[in-house]
Write an enzyme that holds these catalytic residues in place. Sequence first.
Site, mmCIF file in Angstrom:
data_model
loop_
_atom_site.group_PDB
_atom_site.id
_atom_site.type_symbol
_atom_site.label_atom_id
_atom_site.label_comp_id
_atom_site.label_asym_id
_atom_site.label_seq_id
_atom_site.Cartn_x
_atom_site.Cartn_y
_atom_site.Cartn_z
ATOM 1 N N LEU A 48 27.686 16.805 -17.568
ATOM 2 C CA LEU A 48 27.034 15.495 -17.632
ATOM 3 C C LEU A 48 26.225 15.386 -18.914
ATOM 4 O O LEU A 48 25.645 16.372 -19.383
ATOM 5 C CB LEU A 48 26.104 15.287 -16.426
ATOM 6 C CG LEU A 48 26.746 15.231 -15.036
ATOM 7 C CD1 LEU A 48 25.671 15.060 -13.973
ATOM 8 C CD2 LEU A 48 27.778 14.123 -14.936
ATOM 9 N N ASP A 49 26.155 14.165 -19.463
ATOM 10 C CA ASP A 49 25.272 13.915 -20.605
ATOM 11 C C ASP A 49 23.831 14.223 -20.220
ATOM 12 O O ASP A 49 23.453 14.139 -19.048
ATOM 13 C CB ASP A 49 25.362 12.451 -21.045
ATOM 14 C CG ASP A 49 26.716 12.089 -21.631
ATOM 15 O OD1 ASP A 49 27.452 13.003 -22.053
ATOM 16 O OD2 ASP A 49 27.026 10.879 -21.674
ATOM 17 N N ARG A 50 23.024 14.523 -21.217
ATOM 18 C CA ARG A 50 21.626 14.878 -20.970
ATOM 19 C C ARG A 50 20.899 13.803 -20.162
ATOM 20 O O ARG A 50 20.131 14.098 -19.254
ATOM 21 C CB ARG A 50 20.902 15.110 -22.303
ATOM 22 C CG ARG A 50 19.421 15.436 -22.153
ATOM 23 C CD ARG A 50 18.792 15.775 -23.490
ATOM 24 N NE ARG A 50 17.354 15.944 -23.346
ATOM 25 C CZ ARG A 50 16.455 14.991 -23.523
ATOM 26 N NH1 ARG A 50 16.854 13.756 -23.852
ATOM 27 N NH2 ARG A 50 15.161 15.227 -23.374
ATOM 28 N N GLY A 51 21.139 12.545 -20.464
ATOM 29 C CA GLY A 51 20.416 11.473 -19.791
ATOM 30 C C GLY A 51 20.953 11.088 -18.426
ATOM 31 O O GLY A 51 20.346 10.287 -17.723
ATOM 32 N N THR A 52 22.083 11.670 -18.034
ATOM 33 C CA THR A 52 22.714 11.326 -16.759
ATOM 34 C C THR A 52 22.247 12.265 -15.651
ATOM 35 O O THR A 52 22.169 13.473 -15.849
ATOM 36 C CB THR A 52 24.252 11.405 -16.883
ATOM 37 O OG1 THR A 52 24.677 10.553 -17.944
ATOM 38 C CG2 THR A 52 24.931 10.977 -15.591
#
Length: 296
Positions: free
Chosen positions: A133-137
């Site tokens: 997952l992306d860091r912000g997700t």
Amino acid sequence: MKFDWQYTGAGRQSVRAFLTAKGISRTLLKKIKFHGGQLMVADQPVTVRHMLTMGQTLTVVLPSEPAPVALTPAATPVAVVWEDAHFLVVAKPAQVASLPSHVYPTDTMADRVLGYYQRQGYTNQGIHIVTRLDRGTSGLMLFAKHAFAHTLLSEQLHTQQLQKTYLAVVAGHLTYTHNRITLPIKRAPGSFIQRTTAVGGRSALTEYWVQQQFTRAALVRVRLHTGRTHQIRVHFAAIGHPLLGDKLYGGPQLAGLIRPALHCAQLQFWHPFLGRTIKLTAPLAADLVQLVRMLD
């Protein structure tokens, strides 16, 4: 990790061919041979050239996997959603990177899971991220506990047997309550991080269903049919509905949200060792719950 498989074929078959059909790669066979694994029939060591006959049981012992030297075990607890001897599913908080980088060198999800493995006293400490997952997700993140499990689940990603469903809050009023976005994606010119939709990019397919339509935004359920970098964020921005909080792709900043309004809410995969489907869910993260309440 040990596996016992009975050969039921009518003719003779080599151990190599039998294991290849089971999904064991050449790389893993080399590790079994050179790094402490074993192949046995009737408690006797055999090589990949051994010919199996009907009714024989092949025992495969995978070598133990040490902790990756590139990771630093973190003391930060992980929220375990589901776990067995082969897989671990955790709930990832937003603003935590999946893997170390020069910007975020420590306390990533990989570091945290390694720390968890060590506190549990697990012999295998290899870190195999199946669904990054992306860091912000926020939301569900799947790890394989050994290389063989990772190989089998990676194949399910390609065949779409492994499915991820997201919840996202996007800007504006969506014309269609259900639609597919099929714009190709490639790296944005002059940027290492940002992606864009453009002719010549890699094919990408995002399907969505509107769950709630608000005055200035919508809560959507999203299924990925391909796995391009930033795919959901890029696709919704391309059709004029960027995710709230997504500064990189022009998303509106509301309710103090400091990350893209994106959450992996459901994960489903075929468990190759249990022979059944595993379906898991994670409730919407607290900051996104607050956002939705403000929009309602």
